[in-house]
Design a protein around this motif. Structure first.
Motif, PDB file in Angstrom:
ATOM      1  N   UNK A   1      37.972  35.124  41.746  1.00 51.78           N
ATOM      2  CA  UNK A   1      39.085  34.178  41.816  1.00 51.78           C
ATOM      3  C   UNK A   1      38.706  32.876  41.102  1.00 51.78           C
ATOM      4  N   UNK A   2      37.681  32.945  40.239  1.00 50.03           N
ATOM      5  CA  UNK A   2      37.232  31.774  39.475  1.00 50.03           C
ATOM      6  C   UNK A   2      38.259  31.351  38.433  1.00 50.03           C
ATOM      7  N   UNK A   3      39.096  32.270  37.990  1.00 45.78           N
ATOM      8  CA  UNK A   3      40.015  31.976  36.902  1.00 45.78           C
ATOM      9  C   UNK A   3      41.230  32.893  36.959  1.00 45.78           C
ATOM     10  N   UNK A   4      42.317  32.429  36.319  1.00 43.66           N
ATOM     11  CA  UNK A   4      43.494  33.271  36.114  1.00 43.66           C
ATOM     12  C   UNK A   4      44.049  33.108  34.692  1.00 43.66           C
ATOM     13  N   UNK A   5      43.420  32.232  33.916  1.00 39.92           N
ATOM     14  CA  UNK A   5      43.830  32.058  32.520  1.00 39.92           C
ATOM     15  C   UNK A   5      42.601  32.200  31.627  1.00 39.92           C
ATOM     16  N   UNK A   6      42.857  32.405  30.349  1.00 41.29           N
ATOM     17  CA  UNK A   6      41.772  32.493  29.382  1.00 41.29           C
ATOM     18  C   UNK A   6      40.933  31.215  29.377  1.00 41.29           C
ATOM     19  N   UNK A   7      41.600  30.050  29.357  1.00 38.55           N
ATOM     20  CA  UNK A   7      40.867  28.775  29.321  1.00 38.55           C
ATOM     21  C   UNK A   7      39.991  28.594  30.556  1.00 38.55           C
TER      22      UNK A   7
ATOM     23  N   UNK B   1      42.559  43.588  38.800  1.00 38.87           N
ATOM     24  CA  UNK B   1      42.544  42.136  38.988  1.00 38.87           C
ATOM     25  C   UNK B   1      41.570  41.509  37.995  1.00 38.87           C
ATOM     26  N   UNK B   2      41.479  40.186  38.050  1.00 41.53           N
ATOM     27  CA  UNK B   2      40.515  39.454  37.221  1.00 41.53           C
ATOM     28  C   UNK B   2      39.121  39.827  37.704  1.00 41.53           C
ATOM     29  N   UNK B   3      38.202  40.033  36.770  1.00 42.16           N
ATOM     30  CA  UNK B   3      36.879  40.498  37.184  1.00 42.16           C
ATOM     31  C   UNK B   3      35.804  40.112  36.172  1.00 42.16           C
TER      32      UNK B   3
ATOM     33  N   UNK C   1      36.546  39.186  32.269  1.00 43.37           N
ATOM     34  CA  UNK C   1      37.770  39.861  31.861  1.00 43.37           C
ATOM     35  C   UNK C   1      38.978  39.340  32.604  1.00 43.37           C
ATOM     36  N   UNK C   2      40.117  39.514  31.948  1.00 35.61           N
ATOM     37  CA  UNK C   2      41.387  39.191  32.565  1.00 35.61           C
ATOM     38  C   UNK C   2      41.771  40.252  33.570  1.00 35.61           C
ATOM     39  N   UNK C   3      43.040  40.265  33.885  1.00 33.96           N
ATOM     40  CA  UNK C   3      43.554  41.187  34.901  1.00 33.96           C
ATOM     41  C   UNK C   3      43.868  42.530  34.252  1.00 33.96           C
ATOM     42  N   UNK C   4      43.062  43.512  34.558  1.00 35.50           N
ATOM     43  CA  UNK C   4      43.313  44.877  34.125  1.00 35.50           C
ATOM     44  C   UNK C   4      42.607  45.836  35.075  1.00 35.50           C
ATOM     45  N   UNK C   5      42.907  47.101  34.922  1.00 38.46           N
ATOM     46  CA  UNK C   5      42.333  48.114  35.807  1.00 38.46           C
ATOM     47  C   UNK C   5      40.875  48.367  35.427  1.00 38.46           C
ATOM     48  N   UNK C   6      40.052  48.471  36.455  1.00 37.86           N
ATOM     49  CA  UNK C   6      38.633  48.795  36.245  1.00 37.86           C
ATOM     50  C   UNK C   6      38.131  49.641  37.404  1.00 37.86           C
ATOM     51  N   UNK C   7      37.304  50.641  37.093  1.00 39.52           N
ATOM     52  CA  UNK C   7      36.633  51.441  38.118  1.00 39.52           C
ATOM     53  C   UNK C   7      35.142  51.409  37.835  1.00 39.52           C
ATOM     54  N   UNK C   8      34.373  50.963  38.812  1.00 36.53           N
ATOM     55  CA  UNK C   8      32.921  50.914  38.655  1.00 36.53           C
ATOM     56  C   UNK C   8      32.359  52.322  38.558  1.00 36.53           C
ATOM     57  N   UNK C   9      31.330  52.470  37.739  1.00 35.12           N
ATOM     58  CA  UNK C   9      30.734  53.784  37.508  1.00 35.12           C
ATOM     59  C   UNK C   9      29.303  53.890  38.005  1.00 35.12           C
ATOM     60  N   UNK C  10      28.640  52.763  38.200  1.00 34.24           N
ATOM     61  CA  UNK C  10      27.212  52.811  38.518  1.00 34.24           C
ATOM     62  C   UNK C  10      26.944  52.477  39.975  1.00 34.24           C
TER      63      UNK C  10
END
Length: 164
Positions: free
Chosen positions: A124-130, A99-101, A82-91
């Motif tokens: 930190x493997x990527x910051x763009x779609x490509x 961040x990118x994740x 995924x790109x940079x967006x909010x995420x909260x782990x549930x498990x």
């Protein structure tokens, strides 16, 4: 929580069986999202997969590239870049970040009914779609990806030259 089964699904060599369209196309449900898909199978023919790619044209840091394993009774997302967006782990660790994740399935989720909720780790493997697509194709061991994405490495090298 072991990840042996999921790791085996990710790491098994795969070949593309149904190619993506030559270019991304507009998602009929959302005018600002471009999409594409393709199918692949493990070299041994045991596992079948679908790959989905989604990219927001208005917010270029929003994208998702995922590997779906097709089982007899259901399809399960094994990983998602995924790109940079909010995420909260549930498990697992209950971490929250913006961040990118990379989302990864735990192997126990294949049987316990929680496969719709995939925890993630920042990357930190990527910051763009490509860059994410390149990492995904290599990490998921898709052997013949250069046949379908012949200019991907060139586009990434151009980003590096441009300072991205």
């Amino acid at each position: 929580m072991t990840k042996d089964t999921v790791t085996a699904l990710l790491c098994c060599p795969k070949v593309i069986t149904s190619k993506p369209k030559k270019s991304m196309y507009q998602d009929p449900r959302n005018n600002s999202v471009m999409r594409n898909d393709f199918s692949c199978t493990s070299l041994d023919g045991i596992h079948k997969f679908e790959v989905f790619m989604r990219h927001n044209t208005e917010l270029p840091t929003l994208f998702s590239i995922g590997l779906v394993c097709q089982f007899e009774d259901k399809n399960i997302i094994v990983c998602r870049y995924n790109g940079k967006d909010y995420h909260k782990n549930k498990i697992g660790n209950q971490d929250a970040f913006n961040s990118y994740h990379i989302h990864m399935l735990y192997d126990h989720q294949l049987t316990d009914g929680t496969s719709n909720s995939i925890d993630a780790i920042e990357t930190d493997k990527y910051i763009t779609f490509d860059q994410a697509l390149h990492a995904f194709l290599n990490d998921c061991q898709i052997q013949d990806w250069k046949d379908c994405f012949p200019d991907l490495e060139h586009r990434i090298s151009q980003l590096r030259l441009g300072g991205v």
